[in-house]
Design a protein around this motif. Sequence first.
Motif, short mmCIF file in Angstrom:
data_model
loop_
_atom_site.label_atom_id
_atom_site.label_comp_id
_atom_site.label_asym_id
_atom_site.label_seq_id
_atom_site.Cartn_x
_atom_site.Cartn_y
_atom_site.Cartn_z
N ALA A 1 0.90 -1.78 -0.01
CA ALA A 1 0.01 0.23 -0.36
C ALA A 1 0.82 1.11 0.36
O ALA A 1 1.85 1.07 0.85
N VAL A 2 0.16 2.37 -0.35
CA VAL A 2 0.61 3.96 -0.32
C VAL A 2 -0.34 4.49 -0.23
O VAL A 2 -1.29 4.36 -0.59
N GLY A 3 0.32 5.89 0.57
CA GLY A 3 -0.43 6.88 0.82
C GLY A 3 -1.93 6.48 1.54
O GLY A 3 -1.79 5.51 2.42
N ASP A 4 -3.37 6.98 0.91
CA ASP A 4 -4.27 6.13 1.76
C ASP A 4 -4.69 4.86 1.62
O ASP A 4 -5.28 4.70 2.20
N ALA A 5 -4.37 4.73 0.86
CA ALA A 5 -5.03 3.39 0.50
C ALA A 5 -3.86 2.15 2.51
O ALA A 5 -3.71 1.07 3.01
N ALA A 6 -2.63 2.96 2.36
CA ALA A 6 -2.26 2.11 3.62
C ALA A 6 -2.57 2.76 4.87
O ALA A 6 -2.61 2.37 5.94
N VAL A 7 -3.48 3.77 5.37
CA VAL A 7 -4.20 4.38 6.19
C VAL A 7 -5.40 3.03 6.88
O VAL A 7 -5.63 2.54 7.31
N THR A 8 -6.10 2.86 5.03
CA THR A 8 -7.09 2.62 4.92
C THR A 8 -6.70 0.60 5.76
O THR A 8 -7.84 0.26 6.47
N LEU A 9 -5.66 0.67 5.04
CA LEU A 9 -4.83 -0.81 5.66
C LEU A 9 -4.69 -1.65 7.05
O LEU A 9 -4.74 -2.47 7.92
N TYR A 10 -4.11 -0.20 7.11
CA TYR A 10 -3.55 -0.48 8.60
C TYR A 10 -4.26 0.34 10.31
O TYR A 10 -3.72 0.19 10.68
N ARG A 11 -5.44 0.95 9.46
CA ARG A 11 -5.85 1.64 10.68
C ARG A 11 -6.42 1.32 11.72
O ARG A 11 -6.96 -0.56 11.10
N ASN A 12 -6.20 1.41 13.03
CA ASN A 12 -6.81 0.53 14.40
C ASN A 12 -6.10 -1.16 14.04
O ASN A 12 -6.81 -2.10 14.82
N THR A 13 -5.11 -1.16 13.97
CA THR A 13 -3.85 -2.15 13.57
C THR A 13 -3.51 -2.14 14.86
O THR A 13 -2.47 -1.47 14.46
N ALA A 14 -3.02 -3.67 15.84
CA ALA A 14 -1.73 -3.43 16.17
C ALA A 14 -0.33 -3.73 16.09
O ALA A 14 0.38 -4.78 15.54
N THR A 15 -0.03 -3.17 14.72
CA THR A 15 0.97 -3.18 13.89
C THR A 15 1.69 -1.46 13.73
O THR A 15 1.02 -0.37 14.19
N GLU A 16 2.81 -1.50 13.21
CA GLU A 16 3.59 -0.64 13.03
C GLU A 16 2.87 0.59 12.47
O GLU A 16 2.52 2.49 12.85
N ILE A 17 2.51 0.45 11.41
CA ILE A 17 1.76 1.14 10.35
C ILE A 17 0.43 1.86 11.02
O ILE A 17 0.20 3.60 11.59
N GLY A 18 -0.21 0.94 11.66
CA GLY A 18 -1.23 0.90 12.66
C GLY A 18 -1.43 2.00 14.34
O GLY A 18 -1.54 3.12 13.82
N ALA A 19 0.66 2.16 14.53
CA ALA A 19 0.89 3.42 15.25
C ALA A 19 0.56 4.68 14.19
O ALA A 19 1.16 5.80 15.34
N VAL A 20 1.72 4.73 13.10
CA VAL A 20 2.08 5.85 13.28
C VAL A 20 0.52 6.34 12.53
O VAL A 20 0.36 8.05 12.62
N ILE A 21 -0.63 5.73 11.90
CA ILE A 21 -1.15 6.28 11.64
C ILE A 21 -1.60 7.43 13.02
O ILE A 21 -2.81 8.46 12.96
N ALA A 22 -1.56 6.43 14.03
CA ALA A 22 -2.48 6.89 15.76
C ALA A 22 -1.80 8.26 15.54
O ALA A 22 -1.88 9.48 16.18
N PHE A 23 -0.29 8.30 15.51
CA PHE A 23 0.61 9.41 15.60
C PHE A 23 0.39 10.49 14.85
O PHE A 23 -0.23 11.71 15.46
N ALA A 24 -0.39 10.60 13.44
CA ALA A 24 -0.29 11.78 12.76
C ALA A 24 -1.79 12.17 13.17
O ALA A 24 -2.48 13.12 13.44
N GLU A 25 -2.86 11.08 13.65
CA GLU A 25 -3.79 11.49 14.67
C GLU A 25 -3.70 12.70 15.95
O GLU A 25 -4.73 13.41 15.74
N ALA A 26 -3.18 12.29 16.43
CA ALA A 26 -2.94 12.87 17.90
C ALA A 26 -2.31 14.08 17.14
O ALA A 26 -1.59 14.97 18.44
N HIS A 27 -1.21 14.43 16.33
CA HIS A 27 -0.48 15.68 16.67
C HIS A 27 -0.44 16.57 14.90
O HIS A 27 0.18 16.22 14.14
N PRO A 28 -1.53 16.59 14.84
CA PRO A 28 -1.36 17.25 13.63
C PRO A 28 -0.90 18.18 13.31
O PRO A 28 -0.46 19.25 11.79
#
Length: 515
Positions: free
Chosen positions: A55-82
Amino acid sequence: MSLFVGLIVGMTVRCNEEETGAMKKKLAVARLWYEGNSFSPITTGLDIFQAREWAVGDAAVTLYRNTATEIGAVIAFAEAHPDWEVTYLRCAAAPPGGPVTDDAYAAIRADILDGLQQQKWDAVYLSLHGAMVTCGNPTPELELLEDVRVIIGKTPLAASFDLHANIGPAMIALLDVATGYKTYPHIDMDATAARALELLTALAEGQIRPVGAIAKVPAIYTSFNMRTTDGPMAEMAKLAAAWRAEPGILEATVFGGFAYGDSPFAGPTAMVFTDGDRMLAQRAAHALAAEMAARQARFEARPPSPSEAIAQALALPGEKPAAITDPADNPLSGGIGDTPTLFRALLDARPPVPCVFAFFWDPELVAEARLAGIGATLDVAFGGRVTSIFGAPVRIGAKVLALTDGKFRNVGPYENNLAVDVGNTALFEVEGIKVIVTTSCQTPHDPAYFTLHGIDLAKVGLLCVKAKNHFRAGFTPLTRAIIECDAPGPAGVTLDHYNFKHAPKTLYPLSLRNT
Protein backbone atom coordinates in the motif's frame (compact mmCIF):
# COMPACT_ATOMS: atom_id res chain seq x y z
CA MET A 1 -18.88 48.23 6.39
CA SER A 2 -19.84 44.80 7.82
CA LEU A 3 -19.11 43.20 4.45
CA PHE A 4 -15.62 44.76 4.46
CA VAL A 5 -14.98 43.51 7.99
CA GLY A 6 -16.19 40.06 6.96
CA LEU A 7 -13.80 39.99 4.03
CA ILE A 8 -10.89 41.02 6.24
CA VAL A 9 -11.77 38.37 8.83
CA GLY A 10 -12.09 35.72 6.12
CA MET A 11 -8.74 36.66 4.62
CA THR A 12 -7.13 36.55 8.06
CA VAL A 13 -8.49 33.07 8.78
CA ARG A 14 -7.28 31.77 5.41
CA CYS A 15 -3.85 33.33 5.92
CA ASN A 16 -3.58 31.74 9.38
CA GLU A 17 -4.58 28.38 7.94
CA GLU A 18 -1.99 28.72 5.21
CA GLU A 19 0.66 29.75 7.72
CA THR A 20 -0.26 26.83 9.99
CA GLY A 21 -0.09 24.46 7.05
CA ALA A 22 3.28 25.86 6.06
CA MET A 23 4.51 25.32 9.61
CA LYS A 24 3.58 21.66 9.60
CA LYS A 25 6.62 19.41 9.85
CA LYS A 26 6.84 16.69 7.23
CA LEU A 27 7.31 13.04 8.17
CA ALA A 28 7.95 10.36 5.54
CA VAL A 29 7.07 6.78 6.46
CA ALA A 30 7.94 3.56 4.62
CA ARG A 31 7.84 -0.12 5.47
CA LEU A 32 9.84 -3.11 4.23
CA TRP A 33 9.24 -5.97 6.63
CA TYR A 34 10.46 -9.46 5.81
CA GLU A 35 12.24 -12.27 7.66
CA GLY A 36 14.26 -14.41 5.26
CA ASN A 37 15.28 -18.03 5.73
CA SER A 38 18.47 -18.46 3.68
CA PHE A 39 18.05 -22.24 3.69
CA SER A 40 14.50 -22.46 2.37
CA PRO A 41 14.21 -24.07 -1.08
CA ILE A 42 11.55 -21.50 -2.08
CA THR A 43 12.20 -17.87 -3.06
CA THR A 44 9.79 -15.01 -2.41
CA GLY A 45 8.67 -12.82 -5.31
CA LEU A 46 6.90 -9.50 -5.51
CA ASP A 47 3.51 -11.20 -5.79
CA ILE A 48 3.82 -12.50 -2.22
CA PHE A 49 4.28 -8.95 -0.92
CA GLN A 50 1.41 -7.69 -3.05
CA ALA A 51 -0.88 -10.38 -1.64
CA ARG A 52 0.00 -9.60 1.99
CA GLU A 53 0.81 -5.91 2.64
CA TRP A 54 1.19 -3.60 -0.32
CA ALA A 55 0.00 0.00 0.00
CA VAL A 56 0.88 3.66 -0.51
CA GLY A 57 -0.80 6.86 0.72
CA ASP A 58 -4.47 6.62 1.67
CA ALA A 59 -4.48 2.90 0.88
CA ALA A 60 -1.98 2.39 3.70
CA VAL A 61 -4.24 4.24 6.12
CA THR A 62 -7.15 2.02 5.10
CA LEU A 63 -5.07 -1.16 5.44
CA TYR A 64 -3.49 -0.44 8.83
CA ARG A 65 -5.93 1.79 10.72
CA ASN A 66 -6.79 0.38 14.17
CA THR A 67 -4.34 -2.51 13.80
CA ALA A 68 -1.69 -3.47 16.35
CA THR A 69 1.10 -2.89 13.82
CA GLU A 70 3.86 -0.36 13.21
CA ILE A 71 1.94 1.59 10.58
CA GLY A 72 -1.17 1.38 12.74
CA ALA A 73 0.86 3.29 15.35
CA VAL A 74 1.91 5.84 12.73
CA ILE A 75 -1.72 6.51 11.87
CA ALA A 76 -2.51 7.03 15.56
CA PHE A 77 0.48 9.38 15.80
CA ALA A 78 -0.71 11.41 12.80
CA GLU A 79 -4.18 11.80 14.29
CA ALA A 80 -2.74 12.90 17.65
CA HIS A 81 -0.15 15.31 16.16
CA PRO A 82 -1.77 17.72 13.70
CA ASP A 83 1.48 19.68 13.60
CA TRP A 84 3.06 16.79 11.65
CA GLU A 85 2.08 15.99 8.08
CA VAL A 86 2.60 12.28 7.50
CA THR A 87 3.21 10.89 4.01
CA TYR A 88 2.90 7.13 3.57
CA LEU A 89 5.40 5.91 1.00
CA ARG A 90 5.61 2.27 -0.09
CA CYS A 91 4.55 -0.08 2.71
CA ALA A 92 5.36 -3.69 1.89
CA ALA A 93 5.51 -6.85 3.98
CA ALA A 94 5.28 -10.56 3.33
CA PRO A 95 5.09 -13.63 5.55
CA PRO A 96 8.56 -14.96 6.41
CA GLY A 97 9.96 -17.39 3.87
CA GLY A 98 12.91 -18.02 1.60
CA PRO A 99 15.20 -15.37 0.12
CA VAL A 100 13.47 -12.49 -1.68
CA THR A 101 14.16 -12.39 -5.39
CA ASP A 102 16.53 -9.60 -6.33
CA ASP A 103 14.04 -8.03 -8.72
CA ALA A 104 11.31 -7.94 -6.06
CA TYR A 105 13.64 -6.22 -3.60
CA ALA A 106 14.78 -3.79 -6.31
CA ALA A 107 11.17 -2.83 -7.06
CA ILE A 108 10.31 -2.14 -3.41
CA ARG A 109 13.58 -0.30 -2.83
CA ALA A 110 12.94 1.88 -5.90
CA ASP A 111 9.43 2.74 -4.69
CA ILE A 112 10.74 3.87 -1.30
CA LEU A 113 13.66 5.86 -2.69
CA ASP A 114 11.55 7.52 -5.40
CA GLY A 115 9.08 8.63 -2.75
CA LEU A 116 11.80 10.11 -0.57
CA GLN A 117 13.15 12.11 -3.50
CA GLN A 118 9.87 13.93 -4.07
CA GLN A 119 10.42 16.60 -1.42
CA LYS A 120 12.35 17.66 1.67
CA TRP A 121 11.45 16.00 4.94
CA ASP A 122 11.80 16.99 8.58
CA ALA A 123 12.05 13.36 9.64
CA VAL A 124 11.93 9.85 8.15
CA TYR A 125 10.69 6.65 9.81
CA LEU A 126 11.29 3.15 8.41
CA SER A 127 9.48 0.04 9.60
CA LEU A 128 12.02 -2.74 8.99
CA HIS A 129 12.48 -6.31 10.16
CA GLY A 130 16.27 -6.59 10.32
CA ALA A 131 16.59 -10.17 9.04
CA MET A 132 15.74 -9.78 5.37
CA VAL A 133 17.89 -11.61 2.83
CA THR A 134 17.67 -11.67 -0.95
CA CYS A 135 18.99 -14.21 -3.40
CA GLY A 136 22.07 -12.07 -4.00
CA ASN A 137 22.42 -9.92 -0.89
CA PRO A 138 22.64 -11.09 2.75
CA THR A 139 22.19 -7.51 4.08
CA PRO A 140 19.67 -5.66 1.87
CA GLU A 141 18.42 -3.51 4.75
CA LEU A 142 21.92 -2.08 5.18
CA GLU A 143 21.92 -1.20 1.48
CA LEU A 144 18.50 0.43 1.82
CA LEU A 145 19.63 2.50 4.82
CA GLU A 146 22.72 3.63 2.91
CA ASP A 147 20.57 4.72 -0.04
CA VAL A 148 18.08 6.51 2.20
CA ARG A 149 20.84 8.39 3.97
CA VAL A 150 22.29 9.57 0.66
CA ILE A 151 18.90 11.02 -0.31
CA ILE A 152 17.90 12.64 2.99
CA GLY A 153 21.34 13.79 4.15
CA LYS A 154 21.28 14.81 7.82
CA THR A 155 17.49 14.62 8.14
CA PRO A 156 16.62 12.69 11.34
CA LEU A 157 16.13 9.00 10.53
CA ALA A 158 14.60 6.34 12.78
CA ALA A 159 13.82 2.67 12.28
CA SER A 160 12.09 -0.06 14.24
CA PHE A 161 13.17 -3.69 14.12
CA ASP A 162 11.83 -7.13 14.96
CA LEU A 163 13.19 -8.88 18.06
CA HIS A 164 14.78 -11.41 15.68
CA ALA A 165 16.70 -8.83 13.67
CA ASN A 166 20.31 -9.50 12.70
CA ILE A 167 21.78 -6.10 13.53
CA GLY A 168 25.20 -4.83 12.47
CA PRO A 169 27.16 -1.73 13.57
CA ALA A 170 27.02 -0.28 10.05
CA MET A 171 23.22 -0.22 10.29
CA ILE A 172 23.18 1.65 13.58
CA ALA A 173 25.75 4.13 12.29
CA LEU A 174 23.27 5.21 9.59
CA LEU A 175 20.38 5.72 12.01
CA ASP A 176 19.83 8.58 14.43
CA VAL A 177 17.68 6.41 16.66
CA ALA A 178 16.15 2.91 16.57
CA THR A 179 13.82 0.72 18.57
CA GLY A 180 13.00 -2.99 18.65
CA TYR A 181 10.21 -5.30 19.74
CA LYS A 182 10.38 -6.20 23.42
CA THR A 183 8.03 -9.19 23.30
CA TYR A 184 7.96 -12.61 21.69
CA PRO A 185 5.25 -13.43 20.70
CA HIS A 186 5.39 -9.97 19.14
CA ILE A 187 2.43 -8.15 20.66
CA ASP A 188 4.16 -4.76 20.94
CA MET A 189 4.67 -3.88 17.27
CA ASP A 190 2.58 -0.72 17.63
CA ALA A 191 4.23 0.28 20.90
CA THR A 192 7.67 -0.16 19.32
CA ALA A 193 6.79 2.14 16.43
CA ALA A 194 5.20 4.65 18.78
CA ARG A 195 8.43 4.87 20.77
CA ALA A 196 10.46 5.27 17.58
CA LEU A 197 8.23 8.16 16.52
CA GLU A 198 8.40 9.73 19.96
CA LEU A 199 12.20 9.73 19.87
CA LEU A 200 12.36 10.77 16.22
CA THR A 201 10.12 13.80 16.65
CA ALA A 202 11.88 14.80 19.86
CA LEU A 203 15.15 14.74 17.91
CA ALA A 204 13.64 16.74 15.03
CA GLU A 205 12.41 19.33 17.52
CA GLY A 206 15.81 19.60 19.20
CA GLN A 207 14.77 18.08 22.53
CA ILE A 208 17.26 15.17 22.57
CA ARG A 209 20.66 14.24 21.06
CA PRO A 210 20.54 10.45 20.72
CA VAL A 211 23.72 8.42 20.32
CA GLY A 212 23.69 4.65 19.89
CA ALA A 213 25.85 1.62 20.51
CA ILE A 214 25.52 -2.12 19.98
CA ALA A 215 27.30 -5.16 21.33
CA LYS A 216 27.19 -8.59 19.69
CA VAL A 217 27.03 -12.02 21.31
CA PRO A 218 29.54 -14.43 19.65
CA ALA A 219 26.93 -17.10 18.93
CA ILE A 220 23.83 -17.92 16.93
CA TYR A 221 20.78 -18.80 19.00
CA THR A 222 17.64 -20.45 17.64
CA SER A 223 14.42 -18.88 18.85
CA PHE A 224 12.83 -21.97 20.39
CA ASN A 225 13.54 -20.77 23.96
CA MET A 226 13.38 -17.07 23.09
CA ARG A 227 9.84 -16.19 24.13
CA THR A 228 9.62 -13.34 26.64
CA THR A 229 6.86 -14.88 28.74
CA ASP A 230 9.30 -17.18 30.54
CA GLY A 231 12.87 -18.50 30.44
CA PRO A 232 16.13 -16.74 29.58
CA MET A 233 14.64 -14.14 27.21
CA ALA A 234 12.11 -13.10 29.83
CA GLU A 235 15.05 -12.41 32.12
CA MET A 236 16.80 -10.43 29.39
CA ALA A 237 13.65 -8.39 28.81
CA LYS A 238 13.62 -7.40 32.48
CA LEU A 239 17.31 -6.46 32.40
CA ALA A 240 16.76 -4.28 29.32
CA ALA A 241 13.76 -2.65 30.99
CA ALA A 242 15.93 -1.85 34.01
CA TRP A 243 18.45 -0.11 31.77
CA ARG A 244 15.67 1.88 30.11
CA ALA A 245 14.72 3.18 33.54
CA GLU A 246 18.21 4.61 34.07
CA PRO A 247 18.65 8.41 33.66
CA GLY A 248 19.91 9.30 30.20
CA ILE A 249 18.85 6.01 28.54
CA LEU A 250 16.43 6.56 25.68
CA GLU A 251 16.16 3.01 24.39
CA ALA A 252 17.56 -0.44 25.25
CA THR A 253 16.61 -3.56 23.32
CA VAL A 254 17.97 -7.08 23.16
CA PHE A 255 17.65 -8.78 19.77
CA GLY A 256 17.79 -12.56 19.64
CA GLY A 257 18.75 -12.62 15.96
CA PHE A 258 17.32 -14.94 13.32
CA ALA A 259 19.29 -18.17 13.19
CA TYR A 260 18.23 -19.13 9.67
CA GLY A 261 19.15 -15.79 8.11
CA ASP A 262 22.70 -16.30 6.86
CA SER A 263 24.14 -12.84 7.45
CA PRO A 264 27.46 -11.28 8.44
CA PHE A 265 25.41 -9.65 11.22
CA ALA A 266 24.11 -12.99 12.55
CA GLY A 267 23.68 -13.53 16.25
CA PRO A 268 22.10 -11.75 19.23
CA THR A 269 22.62 -8.02 19.68
CA ALA A 270 22.20 -5.55 22.52
CA MET A 271 21.31 -2.05 21.30
CA VAL A 272 21.24 1.07 23.47
CA PHE A 273 20.58 4.73 22.71
CA THR A 274 21.29 7.48 25.20
CA ASP A 275 20.80 11.22 25.26
CA GLY A 276 24.26 12.36 24.26
CA ASP A 277 26.26 9.93 26.43
CA ARG A 278 28.13 7.51 24.15
CA MET A 279 30.10 5.93 26.99
CA LEU A 280 26.86 5.07 28.82
CA ALA A 281 25.40 3.58 25.64
CA GLN A 282 28.45 1.37 25.14
CA ARG A 283 28.56 0.30 28.79
CA ALA A 284 24.88 -0.66 28.84
CA ALA A 285 25.06 -2.50 25.51
CA HIS A 286 28.08 -4.55 26.57
CA ALA A 287 26.49 -5.37 29.93
CA LEU A 288 23.35 -6.67 28.26
CA ALA A 289 25.32 -8.68 25.68
CA ALA A 290 27.34 -10.27 28.48
CA GLU A 291 24.14 -11.33 30.25
CA MET A 292 22.82 -12.80 27.00
CA ALA A 293 26.05 -14.74 26.45
CA ALA A 294 25.92 -16.09 30.01
CA ARG A 295 22.55 -17.72 29.22
CA GLN A 296 23.74 -19.49 26.07
CA ALA A 297 23.09 -23.04 27.30
CA ARG A 298 19.55 -22.16 28.34
CA PHE A 299 18.70 -20.92 24.84
CA GLU A 300 19.37 -24.38 23.43
CA ALA A 301 16.18 -26.44 23.02
CA ARG A 302 15.71 -30.21 23.25
CA PRO A 303 12.08 -30.92 22.33
CA PRO A 304 10.63 -34.45 22.05
CA SER A 305 10.05 -36.30 18.79
CA PRO A 306 6.58 -36.03 17.20
CA SER A 307 5.48 -39.41 18.54
CA GLU A 308 6.77 -38.56 22.02
CA ALA A 309 5.02 -35.19 21.92
CA ILE A 310 1.73 -36.82 20.93
CA ALA A 311 2.00 -39.30 23.80
CA GLN A 312 2.76 -36.47 26.26
CA ALA A 313 -0.16 -34.40 25.01
CA LEU A 314 -2.65 -37.27 25.28
CA ALA A 315 -1.53 -38.04 28.82
CA LEU A 316 -2.26 -34.52 30.06
CA PRO A 317 -5.56 -34.09 31.93
CA GLY A 318 -7.95 -31.27 31.13
CA GLU A 319 -10.94 -30.28 29.02
CA LYS A 320 -9.20 -27.86 26.67
CA PRO A 321 -7.30 -29.17 23.63
CA ALA A 322 -3.61 -29.97 23.87
CA ALA A 323 -1.52 -28.41 21.11
CA ILE A 324 1.62 -29.71 19.43
CA THR A 325 3.69 -27.31 17.37
CA ASP A 326 6.10 -28.25 14.58
CA PRO A 327 8.47 -25.26 14.67
CA ALA A 328 10.88 -26.65 12.07
CA ASP A 329 8.19 -26.08 9.40
CA ASN A 330 6.79 -22.87 10.91
CA PRO A 331 6.25 -20.41 8.02
CA LEU A 332 7.08 -17.52 10.37
CA SER A 333 10.59 -18.99 10.53
CA GLY A 334 10.77 -19.72 6.82
CA GLY A 335 8.99 -23.07 6.87
CA ILE A 336 7.42 -24.37 3.68
CA GLY A 337 4.17 -25.88 4.99
CA ASP A 338 5.13 -29.18 3.39
CA THR A 339 6.92 -31.46 5.86
CA PRO A 340 4.94 -34.64 6.69
CA THR A 341 6.65 -36.12 9.77
CA LEU A 342 4.24 -34.84 12.45
CA PHE A 343 1.22 -35.77 10.33
CA ARG A 344 2.56 -39.27 9.76
CA ALA A 345 3.13 -39.67 13.52
CA LEU A 346 -0.43 -38.49 14.16
CA LEU A 347 -1.82 -41.13 11.78
CA ASP A 348 0.31 -43.81 13.41
CA ALA A 349 -0.82 -42.81 16.92
CA ARG A 350 -4.56 -43.04 16.09
CA PRO A 351 -5.51 -40.73 19.00
CA PRO A 352 -8.90 -41.52 20.60
CA VAL A 353 -9.87 -37.82 20.56
CA PRO A 354 -10.94 -35.34 17.84
CA CYS A 355 -7.80 -34.09 16.06
CA VAL A 356 -7.01 -31.16 13.81
CA PHE A 357 -3.87 -30.81 11.69
CA ALA A 358 -2.93 -27.37 10.34
CA PHE A 359 -1.70 -27.29 7.76
CA PHE A 360 -0.31 -28.32 4.36
CA TRP A 361 0.46 -25.77 1.66
CA ASP A 362 -0.77 -27.25 -1.62
CA PRO A 363 -2.56 -24.93 -4.10
CA GLU A 364 -3.11 -27.76 -6.59
CA LEU A 365 -4.81 -29.95 -4.01
CA VAL A 366 -7.09 -27.06 -2.95
CA ALA A 367 -8.05 -26.53 -6.59
CA GLU A 368 -8.77 -30.26 -6.98
CA ALA A 369 -10.96 -30.22 -3.87
CA ARG A 370 -12.93 -27.22 -5.15
CA LEU A 371 -13.50 -28.96 -8.45
CA ALA A 372 -14.62 -32.18 -6.76
CA GLY A 373 -16.84 -30.40 -4.22
CA ILE A 374 -17.79 -30.93 -0.60
CA GLY A 375 -18.40 -34.58 0.22
CA ALA A 376 -16.03 -35.93 -2.41
CA THR A 377 -13.34 -38.43 -1.47
CA LEU A 378 -9.96 -37.96 -3.16
CA ASP A 379 -6.75 -39.92 -3.28
CA VAL A 380 -4.24 -37.34 -2.08
CA ALA A 381 -0.58 -36.93 -1.18
CA PHE A 382 -0.03 -34.78 1.92
CA GLY A 383 3.40 -33.14 2.21
CA GLY A 384 6.59 -33.83 0.31
CA ARG A 385 5.33 -31.75 -2.63
CA VAL A 386 7.95 -29.00 -2.50
CA THR A 387 10.78 -31.33 -1.56
CA SER A 388 11.16 -34.85 -0.22
CA ILE A 389 14.27 -33.89 1.79
CA PHE A 390 12.16 -33.66 4.95
CA GLY A 391 10.04 -36.76 4.27
CA ALA A 392 8.10 -38.54 1.54
CA PRO A 393 4.45 -37.66 0.85
CA VAL A 394 1.72 -39.36 2.86
CA ARG A 395 -0.61 -40.94 0.29
CA ILE A 396 -4.11 -41.58 1.59
CA GLY A 397 -7.83 -41.16 0.88
CA ALA A 398 -9.35 -37.91 2.16
CA LYS A 399 -12.91 -36.55 2.24
CA VAL A 400 -13.59 -32.87 1.45
CA LEU A 401 -15.46 -31.39 4.43
CA ALA A 402 -15.41 -27.67 3.67
CA LEU A 403 -14.10 -25.02 1.28
CA THR A 404 -13.31 -21.38 2.17
CA ASP A 405 -11.97 -18.20 0.56
CA GLY A 406 -9.23 -18.01 3.22
CA LYS A 407 -10.10 -14.50 4.42
CA PHE A 408 -10.44 -13.40 8.04
CA ARG A 409 -9.31 -10.77 10.54
CA ASN A 410 -7.02 -11.60 13.43
CA VAL A 411 -8.81 -11.69 16.78
CA GLY A 412 -5.77 -12.60 18.88
CA PRO A 413 -3.15 -10.18 20.26
CA TYR A 414 -0.60 -10.79 17.48
CA GLU A 415 -1.27 -8.31 14.65
CA ASN A 416 -4.73 -7.83 16.12
CA ASN A 417 -7.46 -6.83 13.63
CA LEU A 418 -5.14 -7.13 10.62
CA ALA A 419 -6.90 -8.55 7.56
CA VAL A 420 -5.44 -11.92 6.52
CA ASP A 421 -5.87 -13.78 3.24
CA VAL A 422 -4.38 -17.28 3.02
CA GLY A 423 -6.06 -17.91 -0.33
CA ASN A 424 -8.66 -20.56 -1.02
CA THR A 425 -8.54 -23.43 1.45
CA ALA A 426 -9.95 -26.93 1.82
CA LEU A 427 -10.76 -28.87 4.97
CA PHE A 428 -10.30 -32.64 4.65
CA GLU A 429 -11.07 -35.55 6.93
CA VAL A 430 -8.58 -38.40 7.08
CA GLU A 431 -9.24 -41.31 9.46
CA GLY A 432 -11.02 -38.99 11.90
CA ILE A 433 -8.40 -36.23 11.61
CA LYS A 434 -9.37 -32.86 10.14
CA VAL A 435 -6.64 -31.51 7.86
CA ILE A 436 -6.46 -27.93 6.57
CA VAL A 437 -4.85 -27.33 3.18
CA THR A 438 -4.16 -23.79 1.94
CA THR A 439 -3.27 -21.92 -1.23
CA SER A 440 -0.64 -19.73 0.46
CA CYS A 441 1.94 -20.66 3.06
CA GLN A 442 1.00 -18.80 6.24
CA THR A 443 1.16 -19.83 9.88
CA PRO A 444 -2.12 -20.68 11.67
CA HIS A 445 -1.34 -18.41 14.63
CA ASP A 446 -4.78 -16.86 15.17
CA PRO A 447 -8.00 -18.48 16.47
CA ALA A 448 -9.94 -16.91 13.59
CA TYR A 449 -8.04 -19.25 11.24
CA PHE A 450 -9.90 -22.21 12.74
CA THR A 451 -13.23 -20.40 13.05
CA LEU A 452 -13.00 -19.79 9.30
CA HIS A 453 -13.00 -23.58 8.80
CA GLY A 454 -15.94 -24.18 11.13
CA ILE A 455 -13.73 -25.74 13.80
CA ASP A 456 -14.82 -25.31 17.42
CA LEU A 457 -11.56 -25.58 19.36
CA ALA A 458 -13.47 -26.39 22.55
CA LYS A 459 -14.44 -29.70 20.92
CA VAL A 460 -10.90 -30.57 19.77
CA GLY A 461 -8.77 -32.95 21.80
CA LEU A 462 -5.46 -32.57 19.95
CA LEU A 463 -4.39 -29.66 17.77
CA CYS A 464 -1.24 -30.09 15.65
CA VAL A 465 0.11 -26.99 13.92
CA LYS A 466 3.08 -25.81 11.90
CA ALA A 467 3.90 -22.93 14.23
CA LYS A 468 6.18 -21.77 17.03
CA ASN A 469 6.08 -19.10 19.70
CA HIS A 470 3.73 -16.61 18.01
CA PHE A 471 1.08 -19.31 18.22
CA ARG A 472 1.23 -19.05 21.99
CA ALA A 473 -0.07 -15.47 22.05
CA GLY A 474 -3.54 -16.43 20.89
CA PHE A 475 -3.73 -20.07 22.00
CA THR A 476 -2.23 -20.27 25.49
CA PRO A 477 -5.59 -19.41 27.09
CA LEU A 478 -7.42 -21.80 24.74
CA THR A 479 -5.29 -24.91 25.35
CA ARG A 480 -4.29 -27.05 28.32
CA ALA A 481 -0.71 -27.30 27.08
CA ILE A 482 1.47 -26.39 24.08
CA ILE A 483 4.24 -28.88 23.34
CA GLU A 484 6.96 -28.35 20.74
CA CYS A 485 8.28 -31.31 18.80
CA ASP A 486 11.51 -31.90 16.91
CA ALA A 487 10.74 -32.87 13.33
CA PRO A 488 12.76 -32.38 10.13
CA GLY A 489 12.25 -29.01 8.40
CA PRO A 490 13.84 -25.82 7.08
CA ALA A 491 13.94 -24.21 10.57
CA GLY A 492 15.14 -27.06 12.75
CA VAL A 493 16.26 -27.20 16.37
CA THR A 494 19.96 -27.56 15.59
CA LEU A 495 22.08 -25.77 12.99
CA ASP A 496 24.34 -28.75 12.23
CA HIS A 497 23.18 -29.36 8.65
CA TYR A 498 22.94 -25.73 7.49
CA ASN A 499 25.64 -24.45 5.16
CA PHE A 500 26.38 -20.91 6.35
CA LYS A 501 28.27 -18.78 3.83
CA HIS A 502 28.07 -15.28 5.31
CA ALA A 503 27.82 -15.66 9.10
CA PRO A 504 31.19 -15.35 10.87
CA LYS A 505 32.70 -18.79 11.39
CA THR A 506 33.80 -17.69 14.86
CA LEU A 507 30.20 -17.76 16.10
CA TYR A 508 29.03 -20.71 18.21
CA PRO A 509 28.04 -23.34 17.10
CA LEU A 510 29.70 -22.72 13.72
CA SER A 511 33.03 -22.44 15.54
CA LEU A 512 32.73 -26.10 16.57
CA ARG A 513 33.02 -27.14 12.94
CA ASN A 514 36.59 -25.87 12.87
CA THR A 515 37.73 -27.93 15.85
